[in-house]
Design a protein around this motif. Structure first.
Motif, PDB file in Angstrom:
ATOM      1  N   ARG A 121      63.052  64.744  65.873  1.00 33.54           N
ATOM      2  CA  ARG A 121      62.590  64.026  64.685  1.00 33.54           C
ATOM      3  C   ARG A 121      63.555  62.912  64.286  1.00 33.54           C
ATOM      4  O   ARG A 121      63.902  62.737  63.122  1.00 33.54           O
ATOM      5  N   SER A 122      64.012  62.166  65.294  1.00 35.01           N
ATOM      6  CA  SER A 122      64.897  61.025  65.061  1.00 35.01           C
ATOM      7  C   SER A 122      64.562  59.936  66.066  1.00 35.01           C
ATOM      8  O   SER A 122      64.500  60.191  67.268  1.00 35.01           O
ATOM      9  N   PHE A 123      64.368  58.702  65.591  1.00 33.58           N
ATOM     10  CA  PHE A 123      64.081  57.590  66.488  1.00 33.58           C
ATOM     11  C   PHE A 123      65.329  57.134  67.246  1.00 33.58           C
ATOM     12  O   PHE A 123      65.232  56.302  68.152  1.00 33.58           O
ATOM     13  N   GLU A 124      66.486  57.647  66.878  1.00 34.61           N
ATOM     14  CA  GLU A 124      67.724  57.299  67.586  1.00 34.61           C
ATOM     15  C   GLU A 124      67.902  58.135  68.850  1.00 34.61           C
ATOM     16  O   GLU A 124      68.723  57.800  69.699  1.00 34.61           O
ATOM     17  N   LEU A 125      67.164  59.221  68.972  1.00 41.26           N
ATOM     18  CA  LEU A 125      67.377  60.176  70.053  1.00 41.26           C
ATOM     19  C   LEU A 125      66.203  60.175  71.019  1.00 41.26           C
ATOM     20  O   LEU A 125      65.056  59.939  70.631  1.00 41.26           O
ATOM     21  N   ARG A 126      66.502  60.443  72.270  1.00 43.29           N
ATOM     22  CA  ARG A 126      65.503  60.521  73.321  1.00 43.29           C
ATOM     23  C   ARG A 126      65.699  61.821  74.102  1.00 43.29           C
ATOM     24  O   ARG A 126      66.780  62.408  74.122  1.00 43.29           O
ATOM     25  N   ARG A 127      64.635  62.247  74.761  1.00 46.04           N
ATOM     26  CA  ARG A 127      64.713  63.370  75.686  1.00 46.04           C
ATOM     27  C   ARG A 127      64.912  62.811  77.081  1.00 46.04           C
ATOM     28  O   ARG A 127      64.198  61.900  77.505  1.00 46.04           O
ATOM     29  N   ILE A 128      65.899  63.322  77.799  1.00 45.91           N
ATOM     30  CA  ILE A 128      66.136  62.897  79.174  1.00 45.91           C
ATOM     31  C   ILE A 128      65.569  63.967  80.101  1.00 45.91           C
ATOM     32  O   ILE A 128      65.962  65.135  80.022  1.00 45.91           O
ATOM     33  N   THR A 129      64.629  63.585  80.952  1.00 45.08           N
ATOM     34  CA  THR A 129      63.957  64.555  81.803  1.00 45.08           C
ATOM     35  C   THR A 129      64.201  64.246  83.279  1.00 45.08           C
ATOM     36  O   THR A 129      64.549  63.118  83.644  1.00 45.08           O
ATOM     37  N   THR A 130      64.011  65.255  84.106  1.00 41.68           N
ATOM     38  CA  THR A 130      64.333  65.148  85.530  1.00 41.68           C
ATOM     39  C   THR A 130      63.098  65.447  86.381  1.00 41.68           C
ATOM     40  O   THR A 130      62.071  65.916  85.886  1.00 41.68           O
ATOM     41  N   GLU A 131      63.239  65.198  87.664  1.00 36.85           N
ATOM     42  CA  GLU A 131      62.251  65.667  88.632  1.00 36.85           C
ATOM     43  C   GLU A 131      62.509  67.144  88.906  1.00 36.85           C
ATOM     44  O   GLU A 131      63.468  67.732  88.387  1.00 36.85           O
ATOM     45  N   GLN A 132      61.664  67.741  89.712  1.00 33.03           N
ATOM     46  CA  GLN A 132      61.879  69.136  90.085  1.00 33.03           C
ATOM     47  C   GLN A 132      63.110  69.259  90.975  1.00 33.03           C
ATOM     48  O   GLN A 132      63.303  68.474  91.898  1.00 33.03           O
ATOM     49  N   ALA A 133      63.934  70.255  90.679  1.00 34.95           N
ATOM     50  CA  ALA A 133      65.049  70.570  91.565  1.00 34.95           C
ATOM     51  C   ALA A 133      64.519  71.314  92.785  1.00 34.95           C
ATOM     52  O   ALA A 133      63.312  71.590  92.891  1.00 34.95           O
ATOM     53  N   LYS A 134      65.397  71.642  93.703  1.00 34.93           N
ATOM     54  CA  LYS A 134      64.934  72.269  94.947  1.00 34.93           C
ATOM     55  C   LYS A 134      64.378  73.676  94.746  1.00 34.93           C
ATOM     56  O   LYS A 134      63.723  74.220  95.641  1.00 34.93           O
ATOM     57  N   ASN A 135      64.623  74.271  93.566  1.00 34.53           N
ATOM     58  CA  ASN A 135      64.031  75.577  93.261  1.00 34.53           C
ATOM     59  C   ASN A 135      62.740  75.455  92.463  1.00 34.53           C
ATOM     60  O   ASN A 135      62.198  76.446  91.986  1.00 34.53           O
ATOM     61  N   GLY A 136      62.251  74.211  92.297  1.00 28.08           N
ATOM     62  CA  GLY A 136      60.992  73.998  91.602  1.00 28.08           C
ATOM     63  C   GLY A 136      61.094  73.874  90.102  1.00 28.08           C
ATOM     64  O   GLY A 136      60.076  73.799  89.411  1.00 28.08           O
TER      65      GLY A 136
END
Length: 523
Positions: free
Chosen positions: A79-94
């Motif tokens: 709930r802050s416009f200053e912050l973002r979620r950093i997401t990744t691809e699947q790791a080798k374990n899915g």
């Protein structure tokens, strides 16, 4: 003995995807939103070649990958416009990972000397017996600096020339000479310069950095509102990630099964640094106390909790034999008990708590009056320990971190509820620290935690926290295997830091241990 092979690791059906969240809590000072998180993600995901097969093409370019890409996405949970979620691809374990930052620096606004001085005075004016041995030299240095500054400032305001004459029996001698004229302006100038330097030091360093510590750890009327707001926002974020934020327990029918929690995550890892470790400790404490009873009790007369039961037996045996814990075995059982807790419907998803450069090593004067007061609060479950505090059950004739509910068998293997401060029975605590030398080398703020947050009984001290010394690595005899870098408090995820000629691996030892502690490939 229970093993990982005989526990159901997931309730997911074939084809469903695993997802985990890493919640990073920054330390003291005027932090910039996302700075801590970006640096942390670079170290623990982007540059870690063991997470994704090198043969998998880069998902952005389709070419040979150089590093593991990440994507920054809008974050409604914070709930802050200053912050973002950093997401990744699947790791080798899915498994996919979402990284979040709990940013609290903006909530610690308006710190003044008034907020700081009470805490500072308490540090100085305490009996030497109440000063922990590992910071005693720093305490002496603090006194020395304080005395020197006070003497110089006092000297700049006194007529030292006249006083010297009086002490020499020449109070009536008004002769003016070169020496007296010189000293008449040197001291005021020195005092003025020192005052400017001291003022800048107080404003730029003490108030903006240690002012955060003073305001958060000291529960005075001036600080309570800030402490409450920080904890409240942290609990709100963690409960949002666990899917229980919008659940109203007052509207839940007694005895009815709890709903399927509205979360996309299977696991949460909480990582914290510096003062953020104290905040994270409080957030976990308050969150678990709010949801520890959210367990489905249907069929409890027949339901068993073998892994929780085995964990309690392990503690009971260690106490009965005045022994110690096998930390590795304890952590394995913690993970199994956590999986079991989730299978009973609990929304508690925090599998790991990782502290970096934690001042909790000085808990006896940060969180309590002294060592005795700290132990009293831990025994009273105000400050949770690892392993958690136990209580005697007259029906099982054993001690437990759980209590019975209903009329199920007195056999301790059957369904029991954890008490409000029992989360370190299910959440592994790993503490990474750097030993200090000569105050400024290493990290005097940090230190081991296992001996400060252990389960203390009249016959045994059971330690469940895994303490890992880094910067530099230390051998089994606690001897340094390299040089201690200058002020390592901010370097726990810095890939560039090396500790001598022997530290020539592609991945520095402290980074390897950090990645190992987080273990993004675990489920």
């Amino acid at each position: 003995m229970a093993t990982e092979k005989n526990v159901e690791r997931s309730n997911k059906t074939t084809g469903e995807k695993w997802k985990q969240a890493v919640l990073v809590i920054h330390g003291m000072g005027e932090q910039v939103p996302m700075d801590t998180l970006r640096g942390f993600v670079d170290t623990t995901w982007v540059t870690d070649e063991g997470l994704v097969p090198r043969t998998r093409p880069d998902p952005n370019s389709g070419q040979q990958r150089v590093e593991n890409p990440v994507w920054s996405k809008p974050d409604r949970r914070n709930r802050s416009f200053e912050l973002r979620r950093i997401t990744t691809e699947q790791a080798k374990n899915g498994v996919r990972t979402d990284f979040y930052e709990f940013y609290w620096a903006h909530l610690m606004h308006g710190t003044t000397w008034e907020h700081f001085k009470a805490w500072f005075a308490d540090l100085l004016w305490r009996s030497p017996k109440r000063v922990p041995q590992d910071v005693f030299s720093a305490w002496i240095a603090l006194w020395a600096v304080t005395v020197v500054v006070a003497v110089v400032l006092l000297a700049s305001t006194l007529p030292l020339g006249d006083l010297r004459q009086c002490f020499a029996g020449e109070c009536d001698d008004t002769a003016c000479n070169t020496s007296s004229l010189c000293w008449s302006w040197i001291w005021p100038v020195v005092g003025a310069v020192l005052s400017v330097v001291a003022g800048a030091f107080i404003n730029v360093y003490l108030l903006k950095y240690f002012g955060d510590v003073a305001r958060y750890v000291k529960a005075t009327p001036l600080n309570v509102a800030r402490r409450q707001e920080i904890r409240e926002k942290g609990v709100e974020l963690l409960e949002t990630l666990m899917g229980v934020r919008d659940f109203d327990p007052s509207k839940h029918k007694k005895g009815a099964p709890y709903p399927k929690w509205d979360t996309e995550y299977d696991r949460i890892i909480v990582v914290s640094h510096s003062l953020g470790t104290v905040i994270a400790y409080d957030i976990l404490k308050e969150s678990f106390a709010r949801i520890n009873r959210y367990l489905n009790r249907g069929g409890q007369a027949r339901k068993k909790q073998p892994h929780r039961h085995e964990l309690e037996k392990m503690l009971q045996y260690a106490i009965d034999t005045s022994g110690t814990l096998d930390v590795k075995r304890y952590r394995d059982l913690q993970n199994l008990a956590w999986q079991e807790l989730k299978s009973d419907g609990s929304p508690w998803l925090v599998s790991d708590f990782i502290t970096l450069g934690s001042p909790l090593t000085h808990a006896e004067f940060l969180l309590a009056h002294d060592e005795e007061d700290l132990r009293d609060q831990q025994e009273g479950r105000i400050l949770p320990t690892c392993p958690p505090a136990l209580e005697w059950d007259s029906r099982t004739k054993q001690q437990h971190f759980t209590y019975k509910h209903g009329s199920n068998s007195a056999n301790g293997e059957y369904f029991r509820l954890p008490h409000h401060a029992a989360h370190f029975a299910f959440t592994r605590w790993t503490n990474i620290y750097s030993k200090s030398s000569n105050i400024l080398w290493g990290d005097i703020i940090s230190g081991p935690l296992a001996g400060h947050f252990d389960l203390a009984t009249p016959v045994a001290r059971l330690q469940g926290i895994l303490d890992i010394p880094v910067l530099p690595e230390r051998d089994q005899e606690d001897k340094s295997k390299g040089r201690i870098p200058f002020f390592t408090h901010t370097k726990y995820w810095d890939m560039r830091v090396r500790t001598g000629p022997g530290d020539n691996w592609a991945v520095p030892y402290h980074i390897h241990k950090l990645r190992e502690a987080i273990n993004l490939l675990d489920k």
